[in-house]
Scaffold this motif. Structure first.
Motif, PDB file in Angstrom:
ATOM      1  N   GLN A 197      54.282   2.906  18.816  1.00  0.00           N
ATOM      2  CA  GLN A 197      54.670   3.663  17.627  1.00  0.00           C
ATOM      3  C   GLN A 197      55.206   2.749  16.525  1.00  0.00           C
ATOM      4  OE1 GLN A 197      54.161   6.926  16.890  1.00  0.00           O
ATOM      5  NE2 GLN A 197      52.957   6.916  18.757  1.00  0.00           N
ATOM      6  N   ALA A 243      56.102  10.401   5.734  1.00  0.00           N
ATOM      7  CA  ALA A 243      56.665  11.373   6.679  1.00  0.00           C
ATOM      8  C   ALA A 243      56.358  10.955   8.119  1.00  0.00           C
ATOM      9  CB  ALA A 243      56.120  12.767   6.396  1.00  0.00           C
ATOM     10  N   GLN A 244      55.159  10.413   8.359  1.00  0.00           N
ATOM     11  CA  GLN A 244      54.821   9.943   9.708  1.00  0.00           C
ATOM     12  C   GLN A 244      55.740   8.795  10.117  1.00  0.00           C
ATOM     13  OE1 GLN A 244      50.534   9.285   8.905  1.00  0.00           O
ATOM     14  NE2 GLN A 244      50.187  10.462  10.782  1.00  0.00           N
ATOM     15  N   GLU A 296      62.667   8.445  13.681  1.00  0.00           N
ATOM     16  CA  GLU A 296      63.555   9.432  14.309  1.00  0.00           C
ATOM     17  C   GLU A 296      63.346   9.473  15.820  1.00  0.00           C
ATOM     18  OE1 GLU A 296      62.738  13.081  12.275  1.00  0.00           O
ATOM     19  OE2 GLU A 296      63.638  12.378  10.410  1.00  0.00           O
ATOM     20  N   GLN A 297      62.094   9.441  16.256  1.00  0.00           N
ATOM     21  CA  GLN A 297      61.807   9.464  17.697  1.00  0.00           C
ATOM     22  C   GLN A 297      62.374   8.231  18.382  1.00  0.00           C
ATOM     23  OE1 GLN A 297      57.528   9.819  17.599  1.00  0.00           O
ATOM     24  NE2 GLN A 297      57.610  12.020  18.029  1.00  0.00           N
ATOM     25  N   GLU A 326      58.759   8.222   9.009  1.00  0.00           N
ATOM     26  CA  GLU A 326      60.090   8.789   9.246  1.00  0.00           C
ATOM     27  C   GLU A 326      60.168   9.470  10.611  1.00  0.00           C
ATOM     28  OE1 GLU A 326      60.505  11.232   5.770  1.00  0.00           O
ATOM     29  OE2 GLU A 326      61.344   9.588   4.583  1.00  0.00           O
ATOM     30  N   THR A 327      59.115  10.172  11.000  1.00  0.00           N
ATOM     31  CA  THR A 327      59.083  10.834  12.307  1.00  0.00           C
ATOM     32  C   THR A 327      59.148   9.809  13.429  1.00  0.00           C
ATOM     33  OG1 THR A 327      57.840  12.707  11.429  1.00  0.00           O
ATOM     34  CG2 THR A 327      57.720  12.350  13.809  1.00  0.00           C
TER      35      THR A 327
END
Length: 87
Positions: A50, A28-29, A35-36, A31-32
């Motif tokens: 990142q 999930a991290q 997305e960012q 994926e976040t």
């Protein structure tokens, strides 16, 4: 009899993950972060930081999955090595 799971833990090539580490949360991290980056929410320097974090998270996930695959292979091997009691 040797415990295949305990044996694979002692021979693992990947560094140990912290007890609080969670595969789903790590994915999930990643994926976040993706997305960012895709939405352009980060400054250029942050994109590189990142991205580096995402790569490290993916390496952790890969190591976790490889370790679990080895455990499953060992368990399957012990099943096939046991004498068949029905013959």
């Amino acid at each position: 009899m040797v415990d295949p799971i305990a044996s694979s833990r002692t021979h693992q090539a990947e560094p140990s993950l912290p007890p609080s580490w969670n595969y789903e949360a790590t994915v999930a991290q990643v994926e976040t972060i993706i997305e960012q980056i895709e939405r352009g929410e980060l400054e250029l320097a942050e994109v590189f930081d990142q991205f580096a974090s995402a790569v490290e998270y993916l390496r952790q996930c890969e190591g976790f999955l490889q370790q679990r695959q080895q455990q499953m292979d060992l368990l399957i091997e012990t099943l096939t090595d046991e004498p068949d009691s029905q013959t």
